[in-house]
Each structure stands twice: as structure tokens, then as C-alpha cells.
Design a protein around this motif. Sequence first.
Motif, PDB file in Angstrom:
ATOM      1  N   GLU A   1     -16.235   2.915 -30.145  1.00 16.91           N
ATOM      2  CA  GLU A   1     -16.797   2.416 -31.400  1.00 16.91           C
ATOM      3  C   GLU A   1     -16.023   1.212 -31.918  1.00 16.91           C
ATOM      4  O   GLU A   1     -16.620   0.253 -32.419  1.00 16.91           O
ATOM      5  CB  GLU A   1     -16.804   3.534 -32.437  1.00 16.91           C
ATOM      6  CG  GLU A   1     -17.452   3.135 -33.753  1.00 16.91           C
ATOM      7  CD  GLU A   1     -17.575   4.286 -34.727  1.00 16.91           C
ATOM      8  OE1 GLU A   1     -17.900   4.040 -35.891  1.00 16.91           O
ATOM      9  OE2 GLU A   1     -17.331   5.430 -34.316  1.00 16.91           O
ATOM     10  N   CYS A   2     -14.702   1.275 -31.794  1.00 18.49           N
ATOM     11  CA  CYS A   2     -13.901   0.122 -32.231  1.00 18.49           C
ATOM     12  C   CYS A   2     -14.227  -1.128 -31.413  1.00 18.49           C
ATOM     13  O   CYS A   2     -14.308  -2.237 -31.960  1.00 18.49           O
ATOM     14  CB  CYS A   2     -12.410   0.455 -32.123  1.00 18.49           C
ATOM     15  SG  CYS A   2     -11.836   1.714 -33.285  1.00 18.49           S
ATOM     16  N   ARG A   3     -14.442  -0.973 -30.129  1.00 13.54           N
ATOM     17  CA  ARG A   3     -14.742  -2.123 -29.281  1.00 13.54           C
ATOM     18  C   ARG A   3     -16.166  -2.632 -29.497  1.00 13.54           C
ATOM     19  O   ARG A   3     -16.398  -3.842 -29.514  1.00 13.54           O
ATOM     20  CB  ARG A   3     -14.556  -1.740 -27.810  1.00 13.54           C
ATOM     21  CG  ARG A   3     -13.107  -1.510 -27.406  1.00 13.54           C
ATOM     22  CD  ARG A   3     -12.985  -1.107 -25.971  1.00 13.54           C
ATOM     23  NE  ARG A   3     -13.539  -2.122 -25.084  1.00 13.54           N
ATOM     24  CZ  ARG A   3     -13.698  -1.967 -23.767  1.00 13.54           C
ATOM     25  NH1 ARG A   3     -13.340  -0.827 -23.195  1.00 13.54           N
ATOM     26  NH2 ARG A   3     -14.195  -2.935 -23.034  1.00 13.54           N
TER      27      ARG A   3
ATOM     28  N   HIS B   1     -13.918   7.200 -30.116  1.00  9.85           N
ATOM     29  CA  HIS B   1     -13.292   6.395 -31.171  1.00  9.85           C
ATOM     30  C   HIS B   1     -12.968   4.994 -30.662  1.00  9.85           C
ATOM     31  O   HIS B   1     -13.227   3.989 -31.345  1.00  9.85           O
ATOM     32  CB  HIS B   1     -12.041   7.111 -31.658  1.00  9.85           C
ATOM     33  CG  HIS B   1     -11.182   6.291 -32.556  1.00  9.85           C
ATOM     34  ND1 HIS B   1     -10.077   5.592 -32.104  1.00  9.85           N
ATOM     35  CD2 HIS B   1     -11.252   6.028 -33.887  1.00  9.85           C
ATOM     36  CE1 HIS B   1      -9.521   4.952 -33.104  1.00  9.85           C
ATOM     37  NE2 HIS B   1     -10.204   5.197 -34.195  1.00  9.85           N
ATOM     38  N   ARG B   2     -12.442   4.916 -29.446  1.00 13.87           N
ATOM     39  CA  ARG B   2     -12.100   3.612 -28.870  1.00 13.87           C
ATOM     40  C   ARG B   2     -13.367   2.795 -28.579  1.00 13.87           C
ATOM     41  O   ARG B   2     -13.404   1.575 -28.819  1.00 13.87           O
ATOM     42  CB  ARG B   2     -11.295   3.834 -27.585  1.00 13.87           C
ATOM     43  CG  ARG B   2     -10.827   2.544 -26.902  1.00 13.87           C
ATOM     44  CD  ARG B   2      -9.823   1.819 -27.771  1.00 13.87           C
ATOM     45  NE  ARG B   2      -9.288   0.646 -27.096  1.00 13.87           N
ATOM     46  CZ  ARG B   2      -8.193   0.637 -26.364  1.00 13.87           C
ATOM     47  NH1 ARG B   2      -7.514   1.754 -26.192  1.00 13.87           N
ATOM     48  NH2 ARG B   2      -7.767  -0.465 -25.797  1.00 13.87           N
TER      49      ARG B   2
ATOM     50  N   ILE C   1      -8.319  -2.002 -33.156  1.00 12.87           N
ATOM     51  CA  ILE C   1      -7.994  -0.763 -32.452  1.00 12.87           C
ATOM     52  C   ILE C   1      -6.890  -0.047 -33.226  1.00 12.87           C
ATOM     53  O   ILE C   1      -5.771  -0.542 -33.350  1.00 12.87           O
ATOM     54  CB  ILE C   1      -7.552  -1.051 -31.010  1.00 12.87           C
ATOM     55  CG1 ILE C   1      -8.624  -1.860 -30.271  1.00 12.87           C
ATOM     56  CG2 ILE C   1      -7.267   0.248 -30.280  1.00 12.87           C
ATOM     57  CD1 ILE C   1      -9.940  -1.169 -30.126  1.00 12.87           C
ATOM     58  N   GLU C   2      -7.213   1.105 -33.751  1.00 15.54           N
ATOM     59  CA  GLU C   2      -6.266   1.866 -34.569  1.00 15.54           C
ATOM     60  C   GLU C   2      -5.993   3.209 -33.912  1.00 15.54           C
ATOM     61  O   GLU C   2      -6.793   3.702 -33.098  1.00 15.54           O
ATOM     62  CB  GLU C   2      -6.823   2.064 -35.979  1.00 15.54           C
ATOM     63  CG  GLU C   2      -8.177   2.735 -36.003  1.00 15.54           C
ATOM     64  CD  GLU C   2      -8.781   2.763 -37.394  1.00 15.54           C
ATOM     65  OE1 GLU C   2      -9.831   3.413 -37.546  1.00 15.54           O
ATOM     66  OE2 GLU C   2      -8.207   2.136 -38.291  1.00 15.54           O
TER      67      GLU C   2
ATOM     68  N   THR D   1     -14.309   6.255 -36.619  1.00 18.34           N
ATOM     69  CA  THR D   1     -13.141   5.569 -37.140  1.00 18.34           C
ATOM     70  C   THR D   1     -12.747   6.144 -38.486  1.00 18.34           C
ATOM     71  O   THR D   1     -13.484   6.941 -39.080  1.00 18.34           O
ATOM     72  CB  THR D   1     -13.410   4.063 -37.267  1.00 18.34           C
ATOM     73  OG1 THR D   1     -14.581   3.860 -38.067  1.00 18.34           O
ATOM     74  CG2 THR D   1     -13.658   3.450 -35.897  1.00 18.34           C
TER      75      THR D   1
ATOM     76  N   LEU E   1     -13.995  -3.798 -34.309  1.00 19.59           N
ATOM     77  CA  LEU E   1     -13.043  -3.301 -35.295  1.00 19.59           C
ATOM     78  C   LEU E   1     -11.642  -3.298 -34.679  1.00 19.59           C
ATOM     79  O   LEU E   1     -11.490  -3.237 -33.459  1.00 19.59           O
ATOM     80  CB  LEU E   1     -13.416  -1.879 -35.729  1.00 19.59           C
ATOM     81  CG  LEU E   1     -14.762  -1.726 -36.436  1.00 19.59           C
ATOM     82  CD1 LEU E   1     -15.055  -0.251 -36.669  1.00 19.59           C
ATOM     83  CD2 LEU E   1     -14.776  -2.469 -37.750  1.00 19.59           C
TER      84      LEU E   1
ATOM     85  N   SER F   1     -19.279   7.874 -38.335  1.00 16.50           N
ATOM     86  CA  SER F   1     -18.336   7.002 -37.660  1.00 16.50           C
ATOM     87  C   SER F   1     -17.177   7.812 -37.088  1.00 16.50           C
ATOM     88  O   SER F   1     -16.746   8.811 -37.655  1.00 16.50           O
ATOM     89  CB  SER F   1     -17.809   5.943 -38.631  1.00 16.50           C
ATOM     90  OG  SER F   1     -16.835   5.139 -38.020  1.00 16.50           O
TER      91      SER F   1
END
Length: 416
Positions: free
Chosen positions: A109-111, A106-107, A117-118, A257, A115, A255
Motif C-alpha cells: 500500500e505504501c508503494r 502494508h508495504r 515507507i514506515e 498504514t 506514501l 488502510s
Amino acid sequence: MIYTAIDTFYLTDEQLRDSPSRKDGIDEATETALRVYGCDLIQESGILLRLPQAVMATAQVLFHRFYCKKSFVRFSAKRVAASCVWLAGKLEESPRKSKHIIFVFHRMECRRENLPIEYLDVFSKKYSELRHDLIRTERHLLKEMGFICHVEHPHKFISNYLVTLEAPELTQEAWNLANDSLRTTLCVRFKSEVVACGVVYAAARRRGISLPEDPPWWTVFDADEAGIQEVCRVLAHLYSLPKSQYIPVYKDNDSFTIRTPDPQASKESPASAVASDKGTPVPSSSSQEKDSVTKAAPNKVKEKSDDEAKPLLAELNGKQDPAASSKSEKSELGVDRSRERERERSRGRDRDGRGRDSDRDSRGRDSDRERDRRRRSRERSSGHSDKEKSRRQSSRDRGDYYSSHSSREKDRHRHH
């Protein structure tokens, strides 16, 4: 006899050209890019999870073997990469929790996709869906491989070969090339001995170190020149490729996220991917939405101003608009209702206050009564004590009188 290797999972060039992804309409360049992207995810996740290199190498081999039997269209490269890391950790006796693997992917993919960081809540619906998909994909991996997950890496052969060739300075270079070879399909085309000879040959050429050629040194290690040349060619092609990017060929949402996929964006994703490969900028959906909002804002302002001007014109002309009158009546009714509610609330508060005061008065009365009872009991106890004292004092006086009288009588009798 005990076999240390299982040589049943090696494919030919014709079988690779007729892979399930090619049957679903994916060309060779797209399939190669997705394989490299999945292996990059595995390598990066292994570093973040602090896994040994053997775990990452095993996961990459499992990734290539799985997509030799399944298509990228039917199985997401991101989800399969996560399941390969989870399964390889168990095989190499370095397991990690499913929660940690999901958090790491998840982290990443955000990076990678820029996106925000949630936080991914473990009690959310998204997390439960990701965990169930991780377990389900692991079952698919084991099923397609027939539960034969033994992997033999070329790294252990490299050390032995370099000790035999008396070239220990090539160890690090050959190991780096062996790690990079796992991003290609060499692990499903050649045995580990051939790949080890190929990376040793490439490392010697890079460093400019000569190895025995009369007879050729690779014949001692059960390798041929054609296999070594093919290994060098595949590695050179890998280094000529740009940085791997994800190409959305999977049908459903893959995804990690919490964002929800837009159907229009998913329809336009192949075109945007092609445009990004060609180098043309593609406007994002968020920018398009911003443009539409900015264009629609002046129109809304005009409509509001026209609506507000209508009742004013009607009053100036001496005519009342029915719609405006109905709106005013509704507003008056709403005001009256709100006032009635406020009155009811104030009455309820007064009643509560009165009840509290009465409770306080009753409590005060009870406390006064209790104090009176205690005072009376104290007075009674003090009166009894005084009476007892007087009685004791009188008894003592009587005793003294009788004792003194008796002593006097005795003295009289003695004198007589």
C-alpha cells in the motif's frame, strides 16, 4: 464413489448481473476494476511471500467467490485479499504467518499510493486491529462458502490436453493465459475443463499453430464452442483495460498504514476518483493545506506586529495599556518564581554536598580507627612473639649449661 471436484459454485450471467455490489449501487465497470485490483494484490503479495502459484490461484478463486455473495461496499477489497492469501496458504499446505501477510500488504500500500515507507510496530494498536480484522474476515470467508473451499484449477488440464494434441510448445503461453484468467469471473462461470480449452485455443491463435478441427478437438475434452469463444472474449476485454486502480467504495477505513482518515477527504473521495478516471488533475489535501497555511501566514505576521506596536505606542503617549501591564506583571511573577526555584535547587544541592562531605569524614574517621586497631594488634602480636623467642633462647642456654656441668662432673669421677 469419490468425487475429486465440487461443481456447486458456478453462477449464470443473470446471477452475476444481480450481484450484491450491483444492489448497493456499484456499476459493472467499478466492480470489474475492484476484482482486478484485488487479484493483483494477491498475485504481488504471493510473489513477495514466495508462495507457489497454486496458492495465489486458490486465493484469487476464493476472492471471486466471496464477492459473488457479498458487496464491495460492506467488505474492503484490500482486507479480503489479505485474508484470502492467508486462507489459501493453509489450504495448499504452504502457510504463512499473519504478521508477514500484514507487513507485505502494508508495504504494498505504501508503494502503490506513493506514501513514505514506515515501520509497523507489532505492539501498536494499528497492528492489533489489522490482525483481528484478518481473523474476522477469514471467518466470513469460511461462513459464506459453507466451509467448502475445494478449488480445481485449469492448469493441470492444460498439460494433459497439449500432450494429447502433440503441441508442447503452447504450454507456457497457455499457462500465462490461465493465470490471467483468474483475474476475471471465468472461474465462477465455467468449469476448469472449459477454461483450459479456451486458453489452449487462444494460445494456438496467438502462435499461429493449427489444431484439429474435423472433428473439433474440444469435443473430446467435454467443451463447447460457445464456452471457448466466451473465454477468449473475456480475456481480450481484460487486456484492453488500463492498469487497475483502487476505487474507495468501502464505507470505513481500510488502510494498512497508520494514517488517520480525514472526514472531508473521505467525502470527496468518489468525486476525486471520478475526476482521476476522466483524466483531470485533482489537488491533494496536503497541497490545499499548504496553500491555506501560506495564505494565513502573512495575516498572522501582521497581527503579531500590531500587538507588538500597541505597548510601544502607549509608552510614547504616556499611557499604559492594562492588558500590557497585566502581561508584564505575569511575566515578572514568572521570573520571581523561577528565581525562587533556582534558589531552592541550589540549597538542596548544598545540603546534599554537606551530607556527602560528612559521610566522607565519618568514613575517614572509621578507616583511621580501623587502621589504629590493626596496628595495635600487630604490635601486640610482635611483642608476644619477641617474648616467646627470649624465653626459648633462655631455656636453650640453661639446657646447655646443665649439660656442660654434668659432663665435667662425670670426668672428675673418672679421674678419681
